[in-house]
Design an enzyme around this catalytic site. Structure first.
Site, PDB file in Angstrom:
ATOM      1  N   GLU A 149       0.768  -1.282  -0.017  1.00  0.00           N
ATOM      2  CA  GLU A 149      -0.031   0.011   0.008  1.00  0.00           C
ATOM      3  C   GLU A 149       0.734   1.167   0.054  1.00  0.00           C
ATOM      4  O   GLU A 149       0.109   2.350   0.279  1.00  0.00           O
ATOM      5  CB  GLU A 149      -0.932  -0.007   1.324  1.00  0.00           C
ATOM      6  CG  GLU A 149      -2.035  -1.269   1.121  1.00  0.00           C
ATOM      7  CD  GLU A 149      -3.154  -0.946   2.230  1.00  0.00           C
ATOM      8  OE1 GLU A 149      -4.371  -0.424   1.540  1.00  0.00           O
ATOM      9  OE2 GLU A 149      -2.799  -1.086   3.381  1.00  0.00           O
TER      10      GLU A 149
ATOM     11  N   HIS B 124      -0.097   5.839   7.297  1.00  0.00           N
ATOM     12  CA  HIS B 124      -1.222   4.870   7.164  1.00  0.00           C
ATOM     13  C   HIS B 124      -1.470   3.929   8.346  1.00  0.00           C
ATOM     14  O   HIS B 124      -0.343   3.097   8.566  1.00  0.00           O
ATOM     15  CB  HIS B 124      -1.278   4.137   5.799  1.00  0.00           C
ATOM     16  CG  HIS B 124      -2.260   3.086   5.472  1.00  0.00           C
ATOM     17  ND1 HIS B 124      -3.484   3.372   5.656  1.00  0.00           N
ATOM     18  CD2 HIS B 124      -2.042   1.906   5.152  1.00  0.00           C
ATOM     19  CE1 HIS B 124      -4.169   2.351   5.445  1.00  0.00           C
ATOM     20  NE2 HIS B 124      -3.313   1.399   5.209  1.00  0.00           N
TER      21      HIS B 124
ATOM     22  N   HIS C 268     -11.404  -0.081   6.781  1.00  0.00           N
ATOM     23  CA  HIS C 268      -9.644  -0.220   6.524  1.00  0.00           C
ATOM     24  C   HIS C 268      -8.955   0.472   7.604  1.00  0.00           C
ATOM     25  O   HIS C 268      -8.315  -0.004   8.265  1.00  0.00           O
ATOM     26  CB  HIS C 268      -9.415   0.189   4.954  1.00  0.00           C
ATOM     27  CG  HIS C 268      -8.068  -0.118   4.717  1.00  0.00           C
ATOM     28  ND1 HIS C 268      -7.905  -0.117   3.448  1.00  0.00           N
ATOM     29  CD2 HIS C 268      -7.002  -0.332   5.245  1.00  0.00           C
ATOM     30  CE1 HIS C 268      -6.495  -0.320   3.293  1.00  0.00           C
ATOM     31  NE2 HIS C 268      -5.948  -0.459   4.558  1.00  0.00           N
TER      32      HIS C 268
HETATM   33 ZN   LIG Z   1      -3.844  -0.525   4.963  1.00  0.00          ZN
END
Ligand SMILES: [Zn+2]
Length: 276
Positions: free
Chosen positions: A118, A137, A209
């Site tokens: 990612e 993130h 998420h």
């Molecule tokens: Zn992620």
């Protein structure tokens, strides 16, 4: 809006982008110093990488990053590039794990390492936001309810002033990729869609998420990731009791520097590692 007012509210990086020029590390530093809430930005890559390693340890120790999250910093010598660890648990990140990525999130030299799938979250935010010097993130569970319902995540506690008075934007992978998606941002297309939803904000929620946090320094990125989670936890508790009183526009624009906390977090992370 007159020009003076426009210049005072538009982040320096966005202004530079609007004028067709890239912002240099020293310009970013100067702009940050003019921003009341900003933290120092190292001007060498060695300093930035040292802070990046510390940021990995702090965020892992405080439970913001688990085995899946990651933090990055923009290169001081090539503003299109950024540094991030190879695919490894944040708590264990060391100098040898740090890799440089280009503007398309391709490694300059992968050294046969496995990469975070990612990483495009980071690369595409840097592409769209010249003012952003660091990105986090995380899969922080506390923020998830606010990306799954109509209840907005907004600044409620003074340390989360950066969330502002408007609801944090929510990125829905179904709108970016379609119903047949894997919920993960693993290419430039979905990364760019996420960056567009983030816009000029500090935090974008990712439905089911986690979140992505953008900041003008690595210290600010760590601070924002930690206090976004805390704001979400407090908001969830407050909602059980009644209607929370969110911060006003005046309150979210008045907050002092928080360097002392960074120094404490670094010292605590180092102490934990030296004691192992
Ligand atoms: Zn992620």
């Amino acid at each position: 809006m007159n020009r003076r007012r426009f210049l005072s509210v538009v982040p320096a990086g966005l202004l530079a982008a609007a004028m067709g020029s890239d912002i240099t590390p020293r310009e970013a530093q100067a702009a940050a110093e003019q921003t009341p809430n900003a933290q120092p930005i190292p001007v060498t890559n060695d300093e930035r990488i040292a802070e990046l390693i510390a940021a990995n340890h702090i965020l892992a120790d405080l439970g913001v990053l688990d085995g899946f999250g990651h933090v990055s910093v923009r290169s001081a010598t090539n503003s299109k590039h950024y540094f991030m660890a190879r695919s490894v648990a944040s708590a264990a990140v060391a100098q040898a794990d740090i890799l440089e990525f280009d503007e398309d999130s391709k490694p300059v030299d992968a050294r046969s390492h496995e990469l975070y799938g990612e990483r495009f979250i980071h690369g595409e935010i840097y592409r769209l936001r010249p003012d952003v010097q660091s990105v986090v993130h995380s899969h922080t569970a506390a923020v998830l309810p606010f990306g799954l319902t109509e209840v907005p995540l907004k600044a409620l506690i003074h340390t989360a002033f950066f969330l502002g008075t408007e609801p944090a934007p929510v990125f829905d992978m179904r709108k970016a990729v379609g119903p047949e998606n894997h919920m993960l941002v693993v290419d430039t297309t979905s990364g760019a869609a996420l960056a567009r939803i983030l816009g000029d904000r500090s935090v974008v929620l990712m439905r089911g998420h986690g979140m992505a946090v953008a900041a003008p320094s690595i210290r600010d990125a760590v601070f924002r990731a930690i206090y976004t989670r805390e704001n979400a936890e407090v908001e969830m508790e407050a909602l059980k009791l009644g209607n929370p009183v969110f911060m006003s526009q005046f309150e979210v624009t008045r907050f002092d520097r928080a360097t002392r906390q960074w120094n404490e977090w670094v010292a605590e992370a180092e102490a934990r590692r030296s004691g192992r």
